[in-house]
Design an enzyme around this catalytic site. Sequence first.
Site, PDB file in Angstrom:
ATOM      1  N   THR A  84       8.533  19.536 -37.173  1.00 27.11           N
ATOM      2  CA  THR A  84       8.007  19.104 -35.879  1.00 27.11           C
ATOM      3  C   THR A  84       9.066  18.457 -34.999  1.00 27.11           C
ATOM      4  O   THR A  84       9.990  17.794 -35.505  1.00 27.11           O
ATOM      5  CB  THR A  84       6.857  18.097 -36.090  1.00 27.11           C
ATOM      6  OG1 THR A  84       6.489  17.510 -34.832  1.00 27.11           O
ATOM      7  CG2 THR A  84       7.286  16.961 -37.023  1.00 27.11           C
ATOM      8  N   GLU A 141       8.549  15.947 -33.337  1.00 28.24           N
ATOM      9  CA  GLU A 141       8.370  14.494 -33.431  1.00 28.24           C
ATOM     10  C   GLU A 141       9.467  13.845 -34.279  1.00 28.24           C
ATOM     11  O   GLU A 141       9.656  12.632 -34.219  1.00 28.24           O
ATOM     12  CB  GLU A 141       6.993  14.163 -34.012  1.00 28.24           C
ATOM     13  CG  GLU A 141       5.826  14.443 -33.080  1.00 28.24           C
ATOM     14  CD  GLU A 141       5.725  13.441 -31.926  1.00 28.24           C
ATOM     15  OE1 GLU A 141       6.145  12.285 -32.111  1.00 28.24           O
ATOM     16  OE2 GLU A 141       5.227  13.831 -30.858  1.00 28.24           O
ATOM     17  N   TYR A 174       3.640   9.684 -38.993  1.00 32.99           N
ATOM     18  CA  TYR A 174       3.608  11.145 -39.090  1.00 32.99           C
ATOM     19  C   TYR A 174       5.023  11.711 -39.086  1.00 32.99           C
ATOM     20  O   TYR A 174       5.396  12.521 -39.944  1.00 32.99           O
ATOM     21  CB  TYR A 174       2.799  11.730 -37.929  1.00 32.99           C
ATOM     22  CG  TYR A 174       2.988  13.211 -37.742  1.00 32.99           C
ATOM     23  CD1 TYR A 174       2.461  14.124 -38.656  1.00 32.99           C
ATOM     24  CD2 TYR A 174       3.689  13.716 -36.637  1.00 32.99           C
ATOM     25  CE1 TYR A 174       2.642  15.489 -38.487  1.00 32.99           C
ATOM     26  CE2 TYR A 174       3.869  15.074 -36.459  1.00 32.99           C
ATOM     27  CZ  TYR A 174       3.349  15.953 -37.385  1.00 32.99           C
ATOM     28  OH  TYR A 174       3.532  17.310 -37.218  1.00 32.99           O
TER      29      TYR A 174
END
EC number: 4.2.1.47
Length: 377
Positions: A161, A163, A185
Amino acid sequence: MEGLEACIGQSHEVMTTPAAELAAFRARKVALITGISGQDGSYLAELLLSKGYKVHGIIRRSSSFNTARIEHLYSNPMTHNGDSSFSLHYGDMTDSSCLIKLISTIEPTEVYHLAAQSHVKVSFDLPEYTAEVDAVGTLRLLDAIHACRLTEKVRFYQASTSELYGKVQEIPQSEKTPFYPRSPYAVAKMYGYWIVVNYREAYKMFACNGILFNHESPRRGETFVTRKITRSVAKISLGQQESIELGNLSALRDWGHAREYVEAMWRILQHDAPDDFVIATGKQFSVREFCNLAFAEIGEVLEWEGEGVEEVGKNKDGIVRVKVSPKYYRPTEVETLLGNPEKAKKTLGWEAKVTVPELVKEMVASDIALMKANPMA
């Protein structure tokens, strides 16, 4: 290879499989998808079935049906012919024995690991669970492949990801940009990223990370900001709702279409050598701009007033359509994400084609049709 017996007593030595045996194994074209009932899993299953794969998917047991995105595949007689092209199995990323059993029984040629607790804000409320599923779950799946002596035979894709970049160290972000995760996460996914690299280097596994930037579609989960916007716009157009509450309107994201991104996943595993790739459009929009595009689809032009939590978006009649609520802010915000997809374009021949305006148009139209058919959806 029969049952769990083949997975017992596996040494940590790197095995060498004859080329002919590897070729015969891969010719079977058997894919295992974790997270198959999600947005990406459903599109990927469609793609692989169209390419002649036998597709196996892992779903979690639930008291309510959670297979809406793949129901059309499961009820399609073309995927339930004599050779059972499409099969679902109960499983969970927290259950090692279950994963070993599935790997040993299915003997997949390709594993697409998409299952995750993927909501960033929720990860602050459920940090331990997020780590258990997203970090340790990835390890469990890799170790199941290794324990079943399929390390050299299986090709493994991990859904990583953008992120990971969090507090970005450079713009745009590439495969070489340092990570700076800003949520439980993202931290869990960083472990997942590096354990994939570790198994690739330690056991010569064909294991790859796809660092996917935000990707959306009509199948996006309703709690994610893009789908929340398009659902609300649909309801507003039908008189079912008056306004929407959002968080950080200035957050900048690189949004693409999920249908195209699963094609990139497949291409990553068809490449000659295992590697990690950024998958992105290379273009950036703010949440505010996404709102403008969505409301334009129902003929409303928004004018923005105020700043921060006092900011509102009004239509030409002065009706407030968008409000800001502090409850939707993350404890640590990721202000900007912009991917550099040049490596994927050059190496895989992949590039995003669907533009954000086209994506928004498709999502709003889909949600209007959904709300007309079922206002309580």
